[in-house]
Motif scaffolding. Structure first.
Motif, PDB file in Angstrom:
ATOM      1  N   UNK A   1       4.265  10.042   5.963  1.00 35.98           N
ATOM      2  CA  UNK A   1       5.504   9.772   5.227  1.00 35.98           C
ATOM      3  C   UNK A   1       5.496  10.356   3.826  1.00 35.98           C
ATOM      4  N   UNK A   2       4.506  11.244   3.552  1.00 33.09           N
ATOM      5  CA  UNK A   2       4.430  11.849   2.218  1.00 33.09           C
ATOM      6  C   UNK A   2       5.746  12.456   1.780  1.00 33.09           C
ATOM      7  N   UNK A   3       6.423  13.139   2.700  1.00 31.00           N
ATOM      8  CA  UNK A   3       7.690  13.767   2.361  1.00 31.00           C
ATOM      9  C   UNK A   3       8.843  12.784   2.269  1.00 31.00           C
ATOM     10  N   UNK A   4       8.663  11.579   2.807  1.00 26.90           N
ATOM     11  CA  UNK A   4       9.731  10.582   2.798  1.00 26.90           C
ATOM     12  C   UNK A   4       9.657   9.628   1.613  1.00 26.90           C
ATOM     13  N   UNK A   5       8.546   9.693   0.851  1.00 28.53           N
ATOM     14  CA  UNK A   5       8.347   8.724  -0.224  1.00 28.53           C
ATOM     15  C   UNK A   5       9.489   8.745  -1.242  1.00 28.53           C
ATOM     16  N   UNK A   6       9.955   9.965  -1.575  1.00 31.77           N
ATOM     17  CA  UNK A   6      11.017  10.074  -2.576  1.00 31.77           C
ATOM     18  C   UNK A   6      12.335   9.479  -2.085  1.00 31.77           C
ATOM     19  N   UNK A   7      12.455   9.335  -0.758  1.00 33.19           N
ATOM     20  CA  UNK A   7      13.688   8.775  -0.210  1.00 33.19           C
ATOM     21  C   UNK A   7      13.691   7.245  -0.233  1.00 33.19           C
ATOM     22  N   UNK A   8      12.521   6.625  -0.431  1.00 29.24           N
ATOM     23  CA  UNK A   8      12.445   5.161  -0.482  1.00 29.24           C
ATOM     24  C   UNK A   8      12.768   4.681  -1.889  1.00 29.24           C
ATOM     25  N   UNK A   9      13.989   4.955  -2.320  1.00 26.71           N
ATOM     26  CA  UNK A   9      14.386   4.716  -3.710  1.00 26.71           C
ATOM     27  C   UNK A   9      14.501   3.235  -4.047  1.00 26.71           C
ATOM     28  N   UNK A  10      14.654   2.395  -3.047  1.00 25.29           N
ATOM     29  CA  UNK A  10      14.793   0.956  -3.287  1.00 25.29           C
ATOM     30  C   UNK A  10      13.522   0.181  -2.963  1.00 25.29           C
ATOM     31  N   UNK A  11      12.420   0.898  -2.736  1.00 28.57           N
ATOM     32  CA  UNK A  11      11.167   0.228  -2.366  1.00 28.57           C
ATOM     33  C   UNK A  11      10.715  -0.747  -3.443  1.00 28.57           C
TER      34      UNK A  11
ATOM     35  N   UNK B   1       0.821  -1.214   0.000  1.00 23.32           N
ATOM     36  CA  UNK B   1       0.000   0.000   0.000  1.00 23.32           C
ATOM     37  C   UNK B   1       0.854   1.262   0.000  1.00 23.32           C
ATOM     38  N   UNK B   2       2.077   1.163   0.542  1.00 25.69           N
ATOM     39  CA  UNK B   2       2.979   2.317   0.502  1.00 25.69           C
ATOM     40  C   UNK B   2       3.267   2.694  -0.946  1.00 25.69           C
ATOM     41  N   UNK B   3       3.355   1.675  -1.813  1.00 30.04           N
ATOM     42  CA  UNK B   3       3.564   1.935  -3.233  1.00 30.04           C
ATOM     43  C   UNK B   3       2.381   2.704  -3.813  1.00 30.04           C
ATOM     44  N   UNK B   4       1.167   2.456  -3.272  1.00 34.23           N
ATOM     45  CA  UNK B   4      -0.014   3.189  -3.722  1.00 34.23           C
ATOM     46  C   UNK B   4       0.141   4.685  -3.478  1.00 34.23           C
ATOM     47  N   UNK B   5       0.831   5.027  -2.390  1.00 35.44           N
ATOM     48  CA  UNK B   5       0.944   6.428  -2.007  1.00 35.44           C
ATOM     49  C   UNK B   5       1.660   7.259  -3.067  1.00 35.44           C
ATOM     50  N   UNK B   6       2.587   6.638  -3.802  1.00 36.38           N
ATOM     51  CA  UNK B   6       3.261   7.354  -4.873  1.00 36.38           C
ATOM     52  C   UNK B   6       2.232   7.850  -5.898  1.00 36.38           C
ATOM     53  N   UNK B   7       1.291   6.970  -6.239  1.00 34.27           N
ATOM     54  CA  UNK B   7       0.260   7.329  -7.215  1.00 34.27           C
ATOM     55  C   UNK B   7      -0.714   8.338  -6.617  1.00 34.27           C
ATOM     56  N   UNK B   8      -1.027   8.183  -5.332  1.00 34.60           N
ATOM     57  CA  UNK B   8      -1.926   9.142  -4.677  1.00 34.60           C
ATOM     58  C   UNK B   8      -1.349  10.555  -4.727  1.00 34.60           C
ATOM     59  N   UNK B   9      -0.025  10.666  -4.554  1.00 41.27           N
ATOM     60  CA  UNK B   9       0.631  11.976  -4.641  1.00 41.27           C
ATOM     61  C   UNK B   9       0.445  12.562  -6.036  1.00 41.27           C
ATOM     62  N   UNK B  10       0.597  11.716  -7.055  1.00 39.32           N
ATOM     63  CA  UNK B  10       0.421  12.173  -8.435  1.00 39.32           C
ATOM     64  C   UNK B  10      -1.019  12.613  -8.696  1.00 39.32           C
ATOM     65  N   UNK B  11      -1.983  11.860  -8.137  1.00 39.45           N
ATOM     66  CA  UNK B  11      -3.393  12.205  -8.317  1.00 39.45           C
ATOM     67  C   UNK B  11      -3.708  13.551  -7.680  1.00 39.45           C
ATOM     68  N   UNK B  12      -3.217  13.758  -6.473  1.00 40.14           N
ATOM     69  CA  UNK B  12      -3.445  15.032  -5.781  1.00 40.14           C
ATOM     70  C   UNK B  12      -2.872  16.193  -6.579  1.00 40.14           C
ATOM     71  N   UNK B  13      -1.683  15.975  -7.163  1.00 44.90           N
ATOM     72  CA  UNK B  13      -1.047  17.032  -7.952  1.00 44.90           C
ATOM     73  C   UNK B  13      -1.797  17.263  -9.264  1.00 44.90           C
ATOM     74  N   UNK B  14      -2.241  16.161  -9.882  1.00 45.47           N
ATOM     75  CA  UNK B  14      -2.948  16.253 -11.161  1.00 45.47           C
ATOM     76  C   UNK B  14      -4.203  17.114 -11.036  1.00 45.47           C
ATOM     77  N   UNK B  15      -4.963  16.928  -9.966  1.00 45.04           N
ATOM     78  CA  UNK B  15      -6.228  17.635  -9.791  1.00 45.04           C
ATOM     79  C   UNK B  15      -6.105  18.851  -8.865  1.00 45.04           C
ATOM     80  N   UNK B  16      -4.859  19.189  -8.491  1.00 48.97           N
ATOM     81  CA  UNK B  16      -4.607  20.375  -7.655  1.00 48.97           C
ATOM     82  C   UNK B  16      -5.550  20.411  -6.443  1.00 48.97           C
ATOM     83  N   UNK B  17      -5.584  19.324  -5.704  1.00 46.16           N
ATOM     84  CA  UNK B  17      -6.484  19.222  -4.551  1.00 46.16           C
ATOM     85  C   UNK B  17      -6.002  20.139  -3.427  1.00 46.16           C
TER      86      UNK B  17
END
Length: 332
Positions: free
Chosen positions: A246-256, A78-94
């Motif tokens: 962990x929204x701000x930490x997602x980019x740091x999980x480069x080996x996830x 589900x943590x992998x889902x969060x990457x897409x959720x971030x993109x969705x929030x940005x796409x629709x400028x929530x």
């Protein structure tokens, strides 16, 4: 594990009550602080741990082990889902104060859709044991695809709406701006969706794509529909708070992605061995304790190596900026 209809009803009622409490507490749109997200993340994890211990005390040790293995696997996926959720929030400028409402409803939609997937999967497995070969092969293929994507230099930085979402938007129409927490409004006499409703549907339906690998993965750890459902429910219900924590930490999980690929590949092999065993072939089967140890070990190693790699990358970037500034100063 023999689960009565009464226990099913009590479990669904209990989960619904927890969701209602969560909704009541977060009913007023607001910016979620790290402290609030941290507290509720701990609460949801503690509730999952208590449920698992309850299975150990009142049920069976195997059921408890299967729940914890399934919960940790689903949580990590589900943590992998969060990457897409971030993109969705940005796409629709929530707007930031509406994001917690979007995630709450979106996750509820995802939970309902996953329940349907789980029921269908349980019915298929009960009647066709050879489906384990398909599940296993699919997970091994997914693991390989994850590795290929992780090694690729191309990074997805924009969310693409799926066909279902596009058709819904075309059918109902979408307002040109947000209207607080309203999901539908009247526009020139026509009832149309607000962008908030679209984002909720985007998160809920996008999760179905993730369920295509997470559901077979957990069926590789247990074939008990009750364990599969509860592990998914507890993993999803804490996802909203985890997003803000962990929204701000997602980019740091480069080996996830590498870690998840190892986990999916491991479970895929476990499924194939189980299928061979069911077919009468004498092969060793992987136990739940060993599976739990592998899953936890991979996640710990992946997290540590990700943080080390991110720290080195940050240091390298700072060094480059320092060199650039010194070169500019020398030119002057």
């Amino acid at each position: 594990m023999d689960v009565s209809w009464t226990l099913w009803a009590l479990t669904i009622f209990g989960l619904s009550a927890l969701i209602a409490v969560d909704f009541f507490i977060g009913r007023k749109p607001h910016d979620v602080s790290t402290k609030e997200a941290g507290i509720w993340t701990i609460v949801w994890i503690a509730l999952a741990a208590l449920f698992g211990l309850g299975l150990l005390v009142f049920g069976e040790s195997q059921a408890s082990g299967e729940f914890f293995a399934g919960f940790i696997t689903e949580k990590s996926l589900s943590v992998d889902n969060l990457f897409v959720f971030v993109l969705i929030m940005a796409k629709f400028s929530v707007p930031s104060h509406l994001q917690q409402r979007v995630l709450l409803i979106g996750v509820l939609i995802a939970l309902v859709l996953r329940a349907i997937f789980i029921a269908a999967g349980a019915a298929v497995i009960a009647n066709f044991s050879w489906v384990f070969y398909i599940f296993g092969a699919f997970l091994i293929y997914t693991a390989w695809k994850l590795i290929q994507e992780a090694r690729s230099d191309d990074e997805e930085d924009e969310f693409e709406e799926n066909r279902l979402l596009k058709s819904i938007e075309h059918r109902f129409g979408v307002a040109d701006k947000y209207h607080g927490t309203k999901l539908f409004i009247r526009n020139n006499g026509k009832r149309v969706m607000t962008p908030l409703m679209v984002v909720m549907l985007a998160i809920g339906t996008t999760d179905v794509l993730f369920a295509l690998d997470s559901i077979p993965a957990i069926f590789g750890l247990t074939q008990d529909p009750y364990i599969v459902f509860t592990a998914n429910a507890f993993a999803l219900m804490g996802l909203r708070q985890l997003y803000f924590l962990i929204g701000g930490l997602l980019k740091k999980l480069v080996h996830l992605s590498y870690g998840l690929s190892v986990i999916l590949g491991f479970i895929g092999v476990k499924l194939v061995l189980h299928a061979l065993h069911e077919s009468g072939v004498h092969v060793p089967e992987i136990s739940i304790p060993f599976s739990l140890a592998v899953i936890c070990g991979v996640l710990v190693i992946t997290t540590i190596t990700s943080l080390i790699a991110s720290k080195k990358q940050e240091a390298a970037e700072k060094g480059e900026k320092k060199d650039d500034s010194e070169n500019v100063g020398a030119e002057k």
